[in-house]
Design a protein around this motif. Structure first.
Motif, PDB file in Angstrom:
ATOM      1  N   LYS A   1       8.932  -5.015   1.710  1.00 42.51           N
ATOM      2  CA  LYS A   1       8.263  -3.845   1.174  1.00 42.51           C
ATOM      3  C   LYS A   1       9.101  -2.947   0.339  1.00 42.51           C
ATOM      4  O   LYS A   1      10.143  -2.627   0.422  1.00 42.51           O
ATOM      5  CB  LYS A   1       7.556  -3.201   2.366  1.00 42.51           C
ATOM      6  N   VAL A   2       8.444  -2.374  -0.756  1.00 37.40           N
ATOM      7  CA  VAL A   2       8.805  -1.637  -1.562  1.00 37.40           C
ATOM      8  C   VAL A   2       9.499  -0.242  -0.860  1.00 37.40           C
ATOM      9  O   VAL A   2      10.595   0.329  -1.053  1.00 37.40           O
ATOM     10  CB  VAL A   2       8.020  -1.136  -2.833  1.00 37.40           C
ATOM     11  N   GLN A   3       8.604   0.247   0.087  1.00 42.76           N
ATOM     12  CA  GLN A   3       8.926   1.541   0.604  1.00 42.76           C
ATOM     13  C   GLN A   3      10.115   1.375   1.780  1.00 42.76           C
ATOM     14  O   GLN A   3      10.595   2.403   2.141  1.00 42.76           O
ATOM     15  CB  GLN A   3       7.603   2.007   1.512  1.00 42.76           C
ATOM     16  N   ASP A   4      10.192   0.072   2.188  1.00 45.72           N
ATOM     17  CA  ASP A   4      11.511   0.061   3.169  1.00 45.72           C
ATOM     18  C   ASP A   4      12.826  -0.415   2.448  1.00 45.72           C
ATOM     19  O   ASP A   4      13.751  -0.993   3.078  1.00 45.72           O
ATOM     20  CB  ASP A   4      11.176  -1.476   3.931  1.00 45.72           C
ATOM     21  N   GLN A   5      13.038  -0.191   1.246  1.00 42.53           N
ATOM     22  CA  GLN A   5      13.962  -0.574   0.319  1.00 42.53           C
ATOM     23  C   GLN A   5      15.158   0.561  -0.236  1.00 42.53           C
ATOM     24  O   GLN A   5      15.910   0.535  -0.874  1.00 42.53           O
ATOM     25  CB  GLN A   5      14.024  -1.524  -0.844  1.00 42.53           C
TER      26      GLN A   5
ATOM     27  N   TYR B   1       0.740   1.975 -20.206  1.00 42.40           N
ATOM     28  CA  TYR B   1      -0.251   1.385 -19.497  1.00 42.40           C
ATOM     29  C   TYR B   1      -0.641   1.967 -17.991  1.00 42.40           C
ATOM     30  O   TYR B   1       0.301   2.157 -17.155  1.00 42.40           O
ATOM     31  CB  TYR B   1       0.169  -0.178 -19.424  1.00 42.40           C
ATOM     32  N   ARG B   2      -1.939   2.042 -17.835  1.00 43.60           N
ATOM     33  CA  ARG B   2      -2.121   2.582 -16.685  1.00 43.60           C
ATOM     34  C   ARG B   2      -3.124   1.441 -15.952  1.00 43.60           C
ATOM     35  O   ARG B   2      -4.134   1.144 -16.656  1.00 43.60           O
ATOM     36  CB  ARG B   2      -3.522   3.800 -16.848  1.00 43.60           C
ATOM     37  N   MET B   3      -2.634   0.680 -15.016  1.00 43.16           N
ATOM     38  CA  MET B   3      -3.122  -0.622 -14.453  1.00 43.16           C
ATOM     39  C   MET B   3      -3.931  -0.012 -13.165  1.00 43.16           C
ATOM     40  O   MET B   3      -3.621   1.113 -12.364  1.00 43.16           O
ATOM     41  CB  MET B   3      -2.047  -1.381 -14.192  1.00 43.16           C
ATOM     42  N   PRO B   4      -4.969  -0.665 -12.870  1.00 46.32           N
ATOM     43  CA  PRO B   4      -5.481  -0.702 -11.397  1.00 46.32           C
ATOM     44  C   PRO B   4      -4.609  -0.897 -10.278  1.00 46.32           C
ATOM     45  O   PRO B   4      -3.865  -1.583 -10.509  1.00 46.32           O
ATOM     46  CB  PRO B   4      -6.831  -1.400 -11.447  1.00 46.32           C
ATOM     47  N   PRO B   5      -4.726  -0.244  -9.382  1.00 46.41           N
ATOM     48  CA  PRO B   5      -3.929  -0.450  -8.216  1.00 46.41           C
ATOM     49  C   PRO B   5      -4.121  -2.218  -7.587  1.00 46.41           C
ATOM     50  O   PRO B   5      -5.009  -2.744  -7.912  1.00 46.41           O
ATOM     51  CB  PRO B   5      -4.412   0.391  -6.884  1.00 46.41           C
ATOM     52  N   PHE B   6      -2.920  -2.365  -7.342  1.00 49.96           N
ATOM     53  CA  PHE B   6      -2.988  -4.068  -6.972  1.00 49.96           C
ATOM     54  C   PHE B   6      -3.004  -4.040  -5.535  1.00 49.96           C
ATOM     55  O   PHE B   6      -1.993  -3.450  -4.844  1.00 49.96           O
ATOM     56  CB  PHE B   6      -1.504  -4.603  -7.526  1.00 49.96           C
ATOM     57  N   ARG B   7      -3.932  -4.595  -5.065  1.00 50.00           N
ATOM     58  CA  ARG B   7      -4.167  -4.799  -3.735  1.00 50.00           C
ATOM     59  C   ARG B   7      -4.659  -6.006  -3.148  1.00 50.00           C
ATOM     60  O   ARG B   7      -5.232  -6.713  -3.592  1.00 50.00           O
ATOM     61  CB  ARG B   7      -5.592  -3.904  -3.181  1.00 50.00           C
ATOM     62  N   ARG B   8      -4.082  -6.451  -1.994  1.00 47.65           N
ATOM     63  CA  ARG B   8      -4.636  -7.740  -1.425  1.00 47.65           C
ATOM     64  C   ARG B   8      -5.694  -7.480  -0.547  1.00 47.65           C
ATOM     65  O   ARG B   8      -6.433  -8.233  -0.096  1.00 47.65           O
ATOM     66  CB  ARG B   8      -3.222  -8.362  -0.660  1.00 47.65           C
TER      67      ARG B   8
ATOM     68  N   LEU C   1       0.512   1.834  -6.611  1.00 48.25           N
ATOM     69  CA  LEU C   1       0.752   0.604  -5.720  1.00 48.25           C
ATOM     70  C   LEU C   1       0.482   0.697  -4.196  1.00 48.25           C
ATOM     71  O   LEU C   1       0.675   1.956  -3.767  1.00 48.25           O
ATOM     72  CB  LEU C   1       2.349   0.238  -5.784  1.00 48.25           C
ATOM     73  N   GLU C   2       0.006   0.007  -3.488  1.00 52.02           N
ATOM     74  CA  GLU C   2      -0.489  -0.113  -1.978  1.00 52.02           C
ATOM     75  C   GLU C   2       0.963   0.444  -1.365  1.00 52.02           C
ATOM     76  O   GLU C   2       2.155   0.180  -1.659  1.00 52.02           O
ATOM     77  CB  GLU C   2      -0.853  -1.243  -1.607  1.00 52.02           C
ATOM     78  N   TRP C   3       0.560   1.220  -0.354  1.00 54.68           N
ATOM     79  CA  TRP C   3       1.706   1.543   0.555  1.00 54.68           C
ATOM     80  C   TRP C   3       2.430   0.393   1.075  1.00 54.68           C
ATOM     81  O   TRP C   3       3.758   0.417   1.347  1.00 54.68           O
ATOM     82  CB  TRP C   3       1.104   2.500   1.555  1.00 54.68           C
ATOM     83  N   HIS C   4       1.906  -0.697   1.582  1.00 56.43           N
ATOM     84  CA  HIS C   4       2.485  -1.703   2.167  1.00 56.43           C
ATOM     85  C   HIS C   4       2.884  -2.839   1.118  1.00 56.43           C
ATOM     86  O   HIS C   4       3.163  -4.169   1.710  1.00 56.43           O
ATOM     87  CB  HIS C   4       1.625  -2.241   3.277  1.00 56.43           C
ATOM     88  N   ALA C   5       2.882  -2.670  -0.117  1.00 54.20           N
ATOM     89  CA  ALA C   5       3.128  -3.559  -1.168  1.00 54.20           C
ATOM     90  C   ALA C   5       4.396  -4.132  -1.134  1.00 54.20           C
ATOM     91  O   ALA C   5       5.660  -3.106  -0.842  1.00 54.20           O
ATOM     92  CB  ALA C   5       2.671  -3.278  -2.477  1.00 54.20           C
ATOM     93  N   THR C   6       4.782  -5.384  -1.202  1.00 51.28           N
ATOM     94  CA  THR C   6       6.340  -5.928  -1.286  1.00 51.28           C
ATOM     95  C   THR C   6       6.747  -5.884  -2.716  1.00 51.28           C
ATOM     96  O   THR C   6       5.999  -5.459  -3.848  1.00 51.28           O
ATOM     97  CB  THR C   6       6.278  -7.193  -0.736  1.00 51.28           C
ATOM     98  N   GLY C   7       8.026  -6.165  -2.781  1.00 55.22           N
ATOM     99  CA  GLY C   7       8.935  -6.143  -3.951  1.00 55.22           C
ATOM    100  C   GLY C   7       7.910  -7.247  -4.930  1.00 55.22           C
ATOM    101  O   GLY C   7       7.955  -7.413  -6.056  1.00 55.22           O
ATOM    102  N   ARG C   8       7.585  -8.382  -4.295  1.00 53.51           N
ATOM    103  CA  ARG C   8       6.937  -9.615  -4.994  1.00 53.51           C
ATOM    104  C   ARG C   8       5.546  -8.960  -5.520  1.00 53.51           C
ATOM    105  O   ARG C   8       5.380  -9.310  -6.889  1.00 53.51           O
ATOM    106  CB  ARG C   8       7.017 -10.545  -4.095  1.00 53.51           C
TER     107      ARG C   8
ATOM    108  N   SER D   1      -7.178  -0.704   0.780  1.00 52.41           N
ATOM    109  CA  SER D   1      -6.346   0.363   1.647  1.00 52.41           C
ATOM    110  C   SER D   1      -6.461   1.648   0.882  1.00 52.41           C
ATOM    111  O   SER D   1      -6.381   1.729  -0.358  1.00 52.41           O
ATOM    112  CB  SER D   1      -4.833   0.144   1.762  1.00 52.41           C
ATOM    113  N   LEU D   2      -6.693   2.513   1.543  1.00 53.94           N
ATOM    114  CA  LEU D   2      -6.905   4.020   0.948  1.00 53.94           C
ATOM    115  C   LEU D   2      -5.613   4.795   0.600  1.00 53.94           C
ATOM    116  O   LEU D   2      -5.641   5.693  -0.038  1.00 53.94           O
ATOM    117  CB  LEU D   2      -7.520   4.887   1.814  1.00 53.94           C
ATOM    118  N   LYS D   3      -4.490   4.273   1.091  1.00 57.31           N
ATOM    119  CA  LYS D   3      -3.050   4.755   0.911  1.00 57.31           C
ATOM    120  C   LYS D   3      -2.269   3.916  -0.049  1.00 57.31           C
ATOM    121  O   LYS D   3      -2.046   2.835  -0.129  1.00 57.31           O
ATOM    122  CB  LYS D   3      -2.186   4.760   2.122  1.00 57.31           C
ATOM    123  N   SER D   4      -1.929   4.911  -1.136  1.00 57.22           N
ATOM    124  CA  SER D   4      -0.970   4.191  -2.230  1.00 57.22           C
ATOM    125  C   SER D   4       0.050   5.322  -2.804  1.00 57.22           C
ATOM    126  O   SER D   4      -0.135   6.382  -2.430  1.00 57.22           O
ATOM    127  CB  SER D   4      -2.026   3.690  -3.395  1.00 57.22           C
TER     128      SER D   4
END
Length: 576
Positions: free
Chosen positions: A76-80, A3-10, A32-39, A13-16
């Motif tokens: 954040k996902v990137q911080d794990q 499945y190709r889903m659109p980026p989830f953003r709150r 996924l956005e760069w600052h997206a969390t695990g939640r 943001s241009l960075k993903s």
């Protein structure tokens, strides 16, 4: 399945960065956005697959140091410490992190049930969960029912089940059985599950699997104060301590209700019981990161343990009500489908019967056509034979006409022959009568001949006496004078000697056929009269005696004066 889903953003943001999440039956890709969390990532996956019972699951990944970790939802996902691999997307596994105590009571959604079914099945086949051979065969039959549906003997092809991975390799190696033998054993159980839907088969699979000793247990290697190697098992009911060589039967068990506090300090892990008089259980793990993972699992299982013992939340009640309605609706649909299936099967059976009848009728029609063709050939042959028979009948009629003509001719000839036969019979009868008359006449004349013979003998005697008397008379008269003797007349003919009368024979030819005895008598009389021996004027005085014998015919002429004048002829007849 991807499945190709659109980026989830709150927020914009241009960075993903790309993320790939793999479930046991699908692959999901997200930007996924760069600052997206695990939640954020976890909720995105749950919304995508339609999962609402989210508290059982988590996202598992391999960190930069090679350890298996669960994604923290509040960071954040990137911080794990995600492993910066060469893959275009960061891989995550969406798996069940916590296990229910009772699958039938706790699992509400079918998607939740399906995900647990796939995960437990994979654990059994990879031998992470020990399963006895008998249970393995039974679980395999439920897995086949969930995958293929009802068993159909008509469409089932041998070797179908052997292509799938259904049994643990340990079970296969334990018995000296071929793939066909295992397939036959699985097929026996598989045939008994007829009419069971996919979710029912998966639920039955989980009900059996949850009773296995290693079901829902996360094992971690630990050591005690004596450096004895042990296993720590985190389950839905508490903590279990196992010996190194035995993962089935726990050596020590701590239920969640008996544990007051759990903590760790670097590699040291402490379990404090509720009873203060009981000593604390302390063990050492290999690394501090492992203690963090153990603590995380303990917190999650303890929370669920406490949650199960409380009334259901409004969300859970709504899900159960919806699930119940959905099950009822599906049950109605299933019943409807079952009825339709029965009707379809009945229609198919009837169709099969009709097709069989059609084939039978076609075969009968073919046979009838062949019989008709043979009948036509026979009719043509019979027509030809009839024509030939008619020609033969005509020939026979012609022959019959000729035969009739011949019969008529033969009848005419027969009639003529009959007339001739009658005429011949008449002539034959006349000849027989004539013969009888001749025989009578012959007999009569034979008697007459005998009588004449007697008279002849008497005549001879009389002649002899007469001669003697004549000689006597002549002797007496011999004394007269010669002149007197000359005046005595001499007879013209000399007396016939007796030897000439009976010794001489004259043979006459047989008279021609048809000349009667009377004619011959007349002829003989004429000959006698014309021979010059009888005196003239003596015809009336002569008696004619005619007799027949084997010696011939005798005529005797005798004068009334007693003198023998005449000739005797004895003809010799040739006897036929």
């Amino acid at each position: 399945m991807k499945y190709r889903m659109p980026p989830f953003r709150r927020k914009k943001s241009l960075k993903s960065f790309p993320v790939k999440v793999c479930t046991l039956d699908a692959e999901l890709e997200f930007d996924l956005e760069w600052h997206a969390t695990g939640r954020d990532l976890f909720d995105l996956v749950c919304r995508t697959i339609g999962l609402r019972e989210t508290w059982y699951f988590g996202l598992q990944y391999e960190d930069s140091k090679g350890f298996i970790s669960w994604l923290k939802l509040d960071k954040k996902v990137q911080d794990q410490g995600i492993n910066p691999s060469n893959q275009p997307a960061t891989p995550f596994m969406f798996l069940g992190k916590l296990y229910p105590e009772d699958v039938a009571e706790e699992l509400v959604q079918e998607v939740t049930q399906h995900l647990f079914f796939l995960q437990v099945k994979q654990a059994i086949l990879s031998m992470d969960i020990y399963c006895p051979p008998e249970a393995s065969v039974l679980l395999a039959s439920y897995a086949v029912q969930a995958k293929y549906g009802d068993h159909d003997e008509l469409t089932y092809k041998p070797g179908t089940l052997s292509k799938d991975n259904l049994l643990p390799q340990r079970v296969i190696d334990q018995y000296q059985m071929t793939q066909d033998m295992w397939e036959e054993r699985i097929k026996v159980w598989y045939a008994d599950h007829r009419g069971m839907s996919r979710d029912e088969a998966e639920m039955e699979y989980l009900k059996i699997a949850q009773d296995l000793d290693m079901y829902g247990v996360n094992y971690f290697p630990i050591t005690n104060k004596k450096d004895t190697e042990l296993w720590l098992g985190v389950t839905a009911l508490g903590l279990n301590i196992y010996e190194k060589e035995n993962k089935l039967t726990p050596k020590t068990t701590f239920t969640w209700s008996e544990i007051r506090h759990i903590s760790f300090d670097d590699k040291k892990f402490v379990i404090k019981p509720v009873e203060k008089s009981s000593p604390n259980f302390i063990f050492l793990s290999q690394k501090a990161r492992m203690n963090k993972l153990i603590l995380d699992l303990c917190i999650g299982n303890h929370d669920l343990f406490m949650r199960r013992r409380k009334p259901d939340t409004m969300e859970v009640q709504q899900m159960k009500a919806q699930a119940k309605e959905e099950k009822s609706r599906r049950q109605v649909e299933r019943n409807k489908l079952a009825r339709e299936k029965q009707l379809r099967e009945a229609a198919e059976r009837e169709k099969a019967v009709m097709e069989q009848k059609l084939l039978q009728y076609q075969e009968e029609m073919r046979l009838a056509n062949e019989a008709l063709r043979r009948s036509e050939q026979t009719a043509d042959l019979l027509a030809e034979k009839s024509r030939v028979a008619e020609e033969e009948a005509m020939l026979l009629s012609q022959k019959a006409a000729k035969a009739e003509q011949e019969i008529n001719r033969i009848r005419v000839t027969a009639m003529k022959t009959e007339e001739e036969k009658v005429h011949l019979e008449r002539k034959t009868q006349e000849a027989e009568r004539l013969t009888a008359r001749l025989v009578d006449e012959s007999e009569r004349r034979a008697a007459e001949a005998d009588r004449l013979k007697d008279e002849l003998l008497k005549a001879r005697i009389a002649e002899k006496q007469a001669k003697e008397k004549l000689l006597q008379f002549l002797s007496r008269t011999a004394s007269p004078s010669p002149s007197a003797l000359q005046q005595v007349p001499h007879p013209t003919h000399s007396p016939t000697p007796l030897s000439g009368l009976f010794g001489e024979k004259q043979t006459f030819a047989e008279p021609t056929t048809g000349t009667s005895m009377r004619d011959r008598s007349s002829q003989g009389r004429r000959e006698t009269e014309s021979d010059g021996c009888s005196p003239p004027g003596a015809t009336a005085a002569w008696r004619e005696q005619v007799f027949h014998s084997t010696q011939g015919e005798i005529r005797i002429n005798q004068s009334t004066s007693g003198f023998l004048r005449g000739a005797v002829r004895v003809p010799q007849y040739v006897n036929n």
